[in-house]
Design a protein around this motif. Structure first.
Motif, mmCIF file in Angstrom:
data_model
loop_
_atom_site.group_PDB
_atom_site.id
_atom_site.type_symbol
_atom_site.label_atom_id
_atom_site.label_comp_id
_atom_site.label_asym_id
_atom_site.label_seq_id
_atom_site.Cartn_x
_atom_site.Cartn_y
_atom_site.Cartn_z
ATOM 1 N N ARG A 21 16.402 -34.681 -2.160
ATOM 2 C CA ARG A 21 16.270 -36.140 -2.248
ATOM 3 C C ARG A 21 17.522 -36.786 -2.836
ATOM 4 N NH1 ARG A 21 12.648 -37.591 -6.039
ATOM 5 N NH2 ARG A 21 12.433 -39.694 -5.160
ATOM 6 N N THR A 22 18.020 -36.210 -3.923
ATOM 7 C CA THR A 22 19.179 -36.841 -4.567
ATOM 8 C C THR A 22 20.427 -36.714 -3.707
ATOM 9 O OG1 THR A 22 20.270 -37.094 -6.719
ATOM 10 C CG2 THR A 22 19.920 -34.850 -5.968
ATOM 11 N N SER A 23 20.578 -35.601 -3.003
ATOM 12 C CA SER A 23 21.719 -35.443 -2.104
ATOM 13 C C SER A 23 21.605 -36.369 -0.900
ATOM 14 C CB SER A 23 21.830 -33.992 -1.640
ATOM 15 O OG SER A 23 22.004 -33.119 -2.732
ATOM 16 N N ALA A 24 20.382 -36.548 -0.400
ATOM 17 C CA ALA A 24 20.174 -37.461 0.729
ATOM 18 C C ALA A 24 20.491 -38.899 0.332
ATOM 19 C CB ALA A 24 18.737 -37.348 1.230
ATOM 20 N N ALA A 25 20.105 -39.274 -0.882
ATOM 21 C CA ALA A 25 20.380 -40.632 -1.356
ATOM 22 C C ALA A 25 21.884 -40.858 -1.496
ATOM 23 C CB ALA A 25 19.679 -40.869 -2.685
ATOM 24 N N ALA A 26 22.586 -39.809 -1.892
ATOM 25 C CA ALA A 26 24.040 -39.920 -2.060
ATOM 26 C C ALA A 26 24.786 -39.826 -0.739
ATOM 27 C CB ALA A 26 24.535 -38.828 -3.006
ATOM 28 N N THR A 92 20.587 -42.164 -8.215
ATOM 29 C CA THR A 92 21.924 -42.785 -8.313
ATOM 30 C C THR A 92 23.032 -41.749 -8.194
ATOM 31 O OG1 THR A 92 22.126 -42.586 -10.735
ATOM 32 C CG2 THR A 92 20.976 -44.545 -9.865
ATOM 33 N N PHE A 93 22.681 -40.524 -7.933
ATOM 34 C CA PHE A 93 23.638 -39.416 -7.833
ATOM 35 C C PHE A 93 24.860 -39.801 -7.008
ATOM 36 C CE2 PHE A 93 24.365 -35.207 -5.425
ATOM 37 C CZ PHE A 93 25.200 -34.685 -6.395
ATOM 38 N N ARG A 94 26.034 -39.576 -7.588
ATOM 39 C CA ARG A 94 27.324 -39.788 -6.921
ATOM 40 C C ARG A 94 27.631 -41.254 -6.632
ATOM 41 N NH1 ARG A 94 29.713 -35.112 -3.271
ATOM 42 N NH2 ARG A 94 29.312 -33.334 -4.618
ATOM 43 N N LYS A 95 26.844 -42.170 -7.155
ATOM 44 C CA LYS A 95 27.136 -43.591 -6.973
ATOM 45 C C LYS A 95 28.119 -44.057 -8.050
ATOM 46 C CE LYS A 95 24.031 -44.567 -3.667
ATOM 47 N NZ LYS A 95 23.344 -43.297 -3.468
ATOM 48 N N LEU A 96 28.926 -45.056 -7.728
ATOM 49 C CA LEU A 96 29.884 -45.592 -8.671
ATOM 50 C C LEU A 96 29.172 -46.094 -9.922
ATOM 51 C CD1 LEU A 96 32.871 -46.347 -9.186
ATOM 52 C CD2 LEU A 96 32.350 -48.598 -8.217
ATOM 53 N N GLY A 97 29.634 -45.619 -11.086
ATOM 54 C CA GLY A 97 29.047 -46.029 -12.350
ATOM 55 C C GLY A 97 27.906 -45.157 -12.832
#
Length: 611
Positions: A21-26, A92-97
């Motif tokens: 899930r977190t990788s897909a979101a990123a 929010t994985f790998r998102k700016l901030g």
């Protein structure tokens, strides 16, 4: 309280689902590398890890280091399972901030160090384990999740060797043997016996297990915790992408989100909302070393003392004043003079042998626990550990590197021993401090000041004795400089061994009517920019001279200081521009054109050149 095997299986599935899930979101990440180790982490956090996630600074906490930092989706999924983060932050994985960067960093507690450059987590874990046993004297355990691809890194075997020699029974390495690297199968594939034989040869106990059998994992962890006198490696056979047919044990799926994350999640049984109350550590207070007090060394004007000797005398004296100071050396302590510390404080000295990656990594590990390491070897050999220094800056680490025997002035040993790139390399490290004192007095003051300096600090010390020109009561500080010879016709900016050559040149120039200012730039980063600009303003021309390559050293630091201001000057850089050979220090300084003759000649030409 630990749960049963069924709960742990479900928890492992949750960790896989959340990694997807977190990788897909990123839109990026390494879910398949995370899925292989999910069961290993499920059993660890449910019954074996003792870590108060509500108080990451608890000194009694266990330490969990992901040496395979690319498995960050799994790491962050673990943080969610233990309620250190919520589901919203997970996505929010790998998102700016976001605190959840592509590879873990200390921005997200309780992460000790940044990982992702493979082969670093285990050596740093060795340092943390050494701190636990010999410094904190607390029973916490260090758990390190390693990938099988990084077992090709030499630094891993430096770690295995040193931990085995030390008998670090508070260290457990968990090797995720999923067989597949980024482009092909690893060297050993699923040859668990091959891993076991290698690891045991370094004095460890190695336990081979099915990394998806939670009951076998439980037994292996229990055996590791019960083992005394040696570290333990759990060698776990796993499958990359475990549980999803499209990616399980398939090449070409590394470092990519899954093509059909919804289908994969359904295949794994859907989303879950399990949580784990991680066991709390037994309360403990770190050991405190006695500090009998005393004074830092002081030297009389005119004394002839090598700055490397002053370094050793100062760290030994500093440890009488500060209980947090520790020293590590790469088996050259009679040259770096850290032997002075070893003789005075054997319980705070650590011999790391000729293994510079492990040397620096151990320092990084010890500072995790708040100790202040002084790490010494020949400056040239620190280049072996440069990636550890680079990553330490990302870890927001704080420690001191001391590099001795730098430049052509070491003489007959020849170029393999002559650090000529060290100033440039450490100057490039974010937030670093780079110092090169020219005498023992400066060395004592600067070594003591570095104990409170944030970030990575480097002090370059000299093999040869130099005269003490700095008075005991003179202000010497990080970011400072001193005028060693007055003048306003031309400025000579020198550092370290070239300071004496610059003073000799200035005296010769004075005989010819040329007044040369000699600026002792003992602080190279930060450089005393105001003093440099004053030299440009007052003198109009500058010669920089350094026992270092022309790129990235003192000369460039001077030019950068001028570029940031309004003053202009004609600058000539004297530096080592050819690969040197063996010879006496005097011959080599002359051959490199950084001795008094070359300095005086360059200064004379500048003065004679029309403005």
């Amino acid at each position: 309280m630990a749960h049963d095997a069924d709960f742990r299986r479900e928890l492992g599935q949750q960790l896989r689902v959340d990694s997807i899930r977190t990788s897909a979101a990123a839109g990026s990440g390494h879910p398949t590398s995370s899925m292989s180790a999910a069961d290993l982490m499920a059993v660890l956090i449910d019954g074996h890890l003792r870590l108060d996630y509500t108080n990451p600074d608890n000194p009694a906490n266990d330490h969990l280091i992901f040496s395979k930092g690319h498995a960050s989706p799994l790491y962050y999924s673990v943080l969610k399972a233990v309620s250190a983060i919520d589901d919203e932050e997970l996505l929010t994985f790998r998102k700016l901030g976001s605190r959840l960067e592509g590879h873990p960093t200390p921005r997200i507690p309780p992460t000790d160090v940044a990982t992702g450059s493979l082969g670093q987590g285990l050596p740093i874990g060795v340092g943390v384990a050494m701190a636990g046993r010999s410094l904190d004297k607390l029973p916490y355990r260090v758990w390190v999740l390693c990938g099988d691809s990084e077992m090709a890194e030499g630094s891993m075997w430096e770690a295995f060797q040193h931990a085995g020699w030390e008998g670090l029974d508070n260290l457990t390495a968990i090797i995720d043997v999923n067989r597949l690297g980024q482009t092909r199968e690893t060297m050993l594939g699923w040859d668990l016996d091959g891993y076991v034989r290698r690891i045991e040869a370094f004095g460890w106990k190695a336990i081979a297990v099915d990394g998806h059998d939670v009951e076998a994992i439980e037994a292996a962890y229990a055996e590791a915790e019960a083992t005394k006198g040696q570290p333990v490696a759990i060698v776990a056979k796993t499958m990359k992408g475990r549980g999803v047919k499209a990616v399980e044990n398939e090449l070409g799926k590394h470092g990519k989100p899954l093509d059909d994350p919804e289908g994969a999640i359904a295949e794994l049984g859907g989303e879950r909302s399990l949580s784990v109350d991680v066991a709390q550590p037994e309360p403990g207070t770190p050991h405190v070393f006695e500090t009998p007090g005393g004074e830092l060394p002081s030297y009389a004007l005119g004394d002839e003392v090598a700055t490397r000797k002053a370094y050793g005398e100062t760290i030994a004296a500093l440890a009488n004043l500060r209980g947090d100071v520790v020293a590590l050396d790469g088996e050259v302590s009679n040259s770096t003079h850290s032997e002075d510390f070893r003789e005075a404080h054997p319980d705070r000295y650590f011999e790391m042998f000729i293994a510079e990656q492990q040397l620096v990594a151990a320092g990084v590990g010890m500072q995790v626990r708040g100790w202040t390491p002084y790490v010494s070897t020949f400056a040239a050999f620190l280049s072996r550990a440069y990636d550890f220094v680079r990553m330490a800056a990302i870890s927001r680490a704080k420690f001191v590197l001391s590099g001795s025997h730098a430049g052509v002035s070491i003489g007959e040993d020849g170029p393999s021993q002559m650090a000529l790139e060290d100033i440039a390399s450490i100057r490039a490290i974010h937030g670093s401090t780079v110092l090169q004192p020219s005498d023992a007095q400066q060395t004592a003051k600067l070594v003591a000041a570095l104990a409170d300096q944030d970030g990575i600090s480097f002090i370059r010390t000299l093999r040869a004795k130099t005269p003490v020109r700095t008075a005991p009561d003179e202000d010497v500080r990080i970011g400072g400089s001193r005028i060693a010879h007055e003048g306003d016709d031309v400025a000579i900016i020198a550092t370290g061994i070239t300071l004496d050559e610059a003073v000799k040149a200035a005296e010769r120039l004075a005989d010819g009517g040329v007044k040369a200012r000699v600026l002792d730039a003992y602080s190279i980063k930060p450089i005393d920019a105001e003093a440099v600009r004053a030299a440009a303003r007052d003198c109009g021309a500058i010669v920089t001279v350094e026992d270092h390559a022309p790129e990235g050293g003192l000369g460039d630091a001077v030019l950068e200081a001028l570029a940031a201001g309004d003053e202009q000057a004609h600058v000539v850089k004297l530096a080592v521009r050819e690969i040197p050979g063996s010879g006496t220090p005097e011959e080599l300084l002359h051959g490199a054109k950084i001795d008094a003759d070359a300095i005086a000649d360059a200064a004379q030409k500048l003065v004679a050149t029309p403005a």
